[in-house]
Design a protein around this motif. Sequence first.
Motif, PDB file in Angstrom:
ATOM      1  N   LEU A 288     -13.140  20.499   5.395  1.00 13.66           N
ATOM      2  CA  LEU A 288     -14.574  20.691   5.632  1.00 13.66           C
ATOM      3  C   LEU A 288     -15.128  21.813   4.759  1.00 13.66           C
ATOM      4  CD1 LEU A 288     -14.720  20.293   9.521  1.00 13.66           C
ATOM      5  CD2 LEU A 288     -15.898  18.840   7.859  1.00 13.66           C
ATOM      6  N   ILE A 289     -14.361  22.892   4.632  1.00 10.02           N
ATOM      7  CA  ILE A 289     -14.789  24.009   3.776  1.00 10.02           C
ATOM      8  C   ILE A 289     -14.867  23.559   2.319  1.00 10.02           C
ATOM      9  CG2 ILE A 289     -14.121  26.278   2.876  1.00 10.02           C
ATOM     10  CD1 ILE A 289     -12.905  26.843   5.661  1.00 10.02           C
ATOM     11  N   PHE A 290     -13.870  22.804   1.870  1.00 10.82           N
ATOM     12  CA  PHE A 290     -13.887  22.279   0.502  1.00 10.82           C
ATOM     13  C   PHE A 290     -15.091  21.356   0.287  1.00 10.82           C
ATOM     14  CE2 PHE A 290      -9.022  22.616  -0.369  1.00 10.82           C
ATOM     15  CZ  PHE A 290      -9.154  23.993  -0.391  1.00 10.82           C
ATOM     16  N   SER A 291     -15.423  20.562   1.295  1.00 12.33           N
ATOM     17  CA  SER A 291     -16.570  19.654   1.193  1.00 12.33           C
ATOM     18  C   SER A 291     -17.873  20.430   1.057  1.00 12.33           C
ATOM     19  CB  SER A 291     -16.618  18.745   2.423  1.00 12.33           C
ATOM     20  OG  SER A 291     -17.740  17.895   2.390  1.00 12.33           O
ATOM     21  N   ILE A 292     -18.002  21.506   1.805  1.00  9.71           N
ATOM     22  CA  ILE A 292     -19.205  22.353   1.699  1.00  9.71           C
ATOM     23  C   ILE A 292     -19.315  22.944   0.298  1.00  9.71           C
ATOM     24  CG2 ILE A 292     -20.307  24.471   2.532  1.00  9.71           C
ATOM     25  CD1 ILE A 292     -18.975  23.866   5.278  1.00  9.71           C
ATOM     26  N   ILE A 293     -18.189  23.449  -0.215  1.00  9.12           N
ATOM     27  CA  ILE A 293     -18.187  24.019  -1.572  1.00  9.12           C
ATOM     28  C   ILE A 293     -18.542  22.954  -2.603  1.00  9.12           C
ATOM     29  CG2 ILE A 293     -16.744  25.112  -3.335  1.00  9.12           C
ATOM     30  CD1 ILE A 293     -15.110  26.362  -1.052  1.00  9.12           C
ATOM     31  N   ALA A 294     -17.990  21.743  -2.424  1.00 15.97           N
ATOM     32  CA  ALA A 294     -18.267  20.649  -3.356  1.00 15.97           C
ATOM     33  C   ALA A 294     -19.759  20.298  -3.364  1.00 15.97           C
ATOM     34  CB  ALA A 294     -17.435  19.425  -2.988  1.00 15.97           C
ATOM     35  N   GLU A 295     -20.385  20.292  -2.191  1.00 14.62           N
ATOM     36  CA  GLU A 295     -21.815  19.969  -2.114  1.00 14.62           C
ATOM     37  C   GLU A 295     -22.671  21.085  -2.692  1.00 14.62           C
ATOM     38  OE1 GLU A 295     -23.322  17.088  -1.159  1.00 14.62           O
ATOM     39  OE2 GLU A 295     -21.265  16.367  -1.212  1.00 14.62           O
ATOM     40  N   LYS A 296     -22.251  22.309  -2.494  1.00 14.04           N
ATOM     41  CA  LYS A 296     -23.026  23.451  -2.990  1.00 14.04           C
ATOM     42  C   LYS A 296     -22.944  23.579  -4.511  1.00 14.04           C
ATOM     43  CE  LYS A 296     -24.512  25.604   0.848  1.00 14.04           C
ATOM     44  NZ  LYS A 296     -25.937  25.918   1.117  1.00 14.04           N
ATOM     45  N   THR A 297     -21.764  23.323  -5.055  1.00 16.86           N
ATOM     46  CA  THR A 297     -21.525  23.559  -6.483  1.00 16.86           C
ATOM     47  C   THR A 297     -21.558  22.298  -7.324  1.00 16.86           C
ATOM     48  OG1 THR A 297     -19.132  23.358  -6.178  1.00 16.86           O
ATOM     49  CG2 THR A 297     -20.102  25.562  -5.915  1.00 16.86           C
ATOM     50  N   GLN A 298     -21.513  21.114  -6.659  1.00 16.48           N
ATOM     51  CA  GLN A 298     -21.412  19.822  -7.348  1.00 16.48           C
ATOM     52  C   GLN A 298     -20.129  19.690  -8.158  1.00 16.48           C
ATOM     53  OE1 GLN A 298     -23.780  17.292  -6.764  1.00 16.48           O
ATOM     54  NE2 GLN A 298     -24.191  18.840  -5.199  1.00 16.48           N
ATOM     55  N   ILE A 299     -19.096  20.417  -7.752  1.00 13.93           N
ATOM     56  CA  ILE A 299     -17.767  20.289  -8.362  1.00 13.93           C
ATOM     57  C   ILE A 299     -16.982  19.251  -7.564  1.00 13.93           C
ATOM     58  CG2 ILE A 299     -15.601  21.486  -8.881  1.00 13.93           C
ATOM     59  CD1 ILE A 299     -17.194  24.058  -9.141  1.00 13.93           C
ATOM     60  N   PRO A 300     -16.289  18.314  -8.228  1.00 15.35           N
ATOM     61  CA  PRO A 300     -15.522  17.294  -7.498  1.00 15.35           C
ATOM     62  C   PRO A 300     -14.527  17.895  -6.512  1.00 15.35           C
ATOM     63  CG  PRO A 300     -15.676  16.711  -9.818  1.00 15.35           C
ATOM     64  CD  PRO A 300     -16.251  18.091  -9.688  1.00 15.35           C
ATOM     65  N   LEU A 301     -14.343  17.181  -5.413  1.00 12.76           N
ATOM     66  CA  LEU A 301     -13.494  17.667  -4.322  1.00 12.76           C
ATOM     67  C   LEU A 301     -12.064  17.910  -4.781  1.00 12.76           C
ATOM     68  CD1 LEU A 301     -13.511  18.179  -1.199  1.00 12.76           C
ATOM     69  CD2 LEU A 301     -12.753  15.815  -0.952  1.00 12.76           C
ATOM     70  N   ASN A 302     -11.512  16.995  -5.601  1.00 11.36           N
ATOM     71  CA  ASN A 302     -10.117  17.165  -6.003  1.00 11.36           C
ATOM     72  C   ASN A 302      -9.933  18.329  -6.973  1.00 11.36           C
ATOM     73  OD1 ASN A 302     -11.318  15.986  -8.187  1.00 11.36           O
ATOM     74  ND2 ASN A 302      -9.909  14.269  -8.356  1.00 11.36           N
ATOM     75  N   VAL A 303     -10.983  18.695  -7.697  1.00 11.12           N
ATOM     76  CA  VAL A 303     -10.911  19.881  -8.568  1.00 11.12           C
ATOM     77  C   VAL A 303     -10.825  21.143  -7.716  1.00 11.12           C
ATOM     78  CG1 VAL A 303     -12.125  21.235 -10.314  1.00 11.12           C
ATOM     79  CG2 VAL A 303     -12.151  18.737 -10.442  1.00 11.12           C
ATOM     80  N   ILE A 304     -11.635  21.193  -6.664  1.00 13.00           N
ATOM     81  CA  ILE A 304     -11.631  22.354  -5.766  1.00 13.00           C
ATOM     82  C   ILE A 304     -10.274  22.507  -5.092  1.00 13.00           C
ATOM     83  CG2 ILE A 304     -12.654  23.321  -3.662  1.00 13.00           C
ATOM     84  CD1 ILE A 304     -15.277  21.931  -4.494  1.00 13.00           C
ATOM     85  N   SER A 305      -9.710  21.388  -4.610  1.00 15.42           N
ATOM     86  CA  SER A 305      -8.402  21.462  -3.947  1.00 15.42           C
ATOM     87  C   SER A 305      -7.315  21.925  -4.916  1.00 15.42           C
ATOM     88  CB  SER A 305      -8.034  20.103  -3.346  1.00 15.42           C
ATOM     89  OG  SER A 305      -7.826  19.129  -4.351  1.00 15.42           O
ATOM     90  N   SER A 306      -7.416  21.531  -6.177  1.00 11.89           N
ATOM     91  CA  SER A 306      -6.433  21.962  -7.178  1.00 11.89           C
ATOM     92  C   SER A 306      -6.579  23.445  -7.501  1.00 11.89           C
ATOM     93  CB  SER A 306      -6.579  21.126  -8.450  1.00 11.89           C
ATOM     94  OG  SER A 306      -6.344  19.766  -8.203  1.00 11.89           O
TER      95      SER A 306
END
Length: 323
Positions: A288-306
């Motif tokens: 959920l935290i990664f999803s919030i970051i992805a929506e805020k930054t428009q960075i793909p979810l799998n990039v954030i997890s990596s």
Amino acid sequence: MSDKFKILCLVLFFAILLAMIINLNTGFLSLHFQDFFSESSSSQIAEIRVNRVLVILLAGISIPTSGFLMQEYFQNPLAGPDILGITSVASLSVAFYIFFSHDIFLPEFLQNSFLSFAAIGGSLLLMLVFLGITRKFQDKSYLIIFGFLISAFAGAIVSLLQLYAENQSLKNYVLWSFGANNMVSRNQIYVLSILILAGLWVCFKAIKPLIGNSLGTSYAQSLGVNLNQLKILIVVASSLLSASVTAFLGPVLFIGIIVPHFCRLVYNPAKLWQQWILNMFLGMLIMLIFSIIAEKTQIPLNVISSVFGIPVILGMLLKQNKI
């Protein structure tokens, strides 16, 4: 069940609720409470956000559970669906489906089903091969190398497919590989839920013999644990849980490794039932935290997890080396 465990679960539960509320209110457009429960001009956007939260919760439950099962079975903290190649082979299976099924007309529900079956079939095949060669490797570090080689090979085949793919198929695959959780429909969520529930049921059946297996092979056999049956349960559960999410969300990397690691740090690693529950709670919160970051930054979810997972895994390796 200890008081510490109850407090941990309670804290994680309220943190998940808060993260869900923030997630539902994160996006380009501000929504009101009634948009989620009544027809309005923003109802479709509200539905997309609800779908986003639901699929993220499902991913947060399934991927850490898959990693938890594999780490406990192989007794290796680096075992996981991405490190051992399951995610890569599932991605390769999805790539074959996307690139070669564009001329076949199927209803949306069947398309979703075949997409998930392709990913699960590929990962099951890999896990069967993987478990077949475990007897040949006395040093379990070789299993990690084997998984890395499989991942590299699958990546090379995907790159070759991309080179000769048509524009629309290539675009569909790239969007899928970015982990576009906003594009998951309600029908896809239904299919994903069924697959994950099946995987969790198999996981439930595997926990008790897994506890015996953690005490040693000889002791497990003296307790009446069927090791061959346990192996099949681990294969089926891990493949169902990780590949089904990969089919709809793309390759979400490293979550299956770092969440079980954090859970062992905060609670007794020998209590596998509690560890499984903690993995699901913490997995949902982190996703959920990664999803919030992805929506805020428009960075793909799998990039954030990596970006988050790689330093954690590097820290684990350095810690093990010091010991």
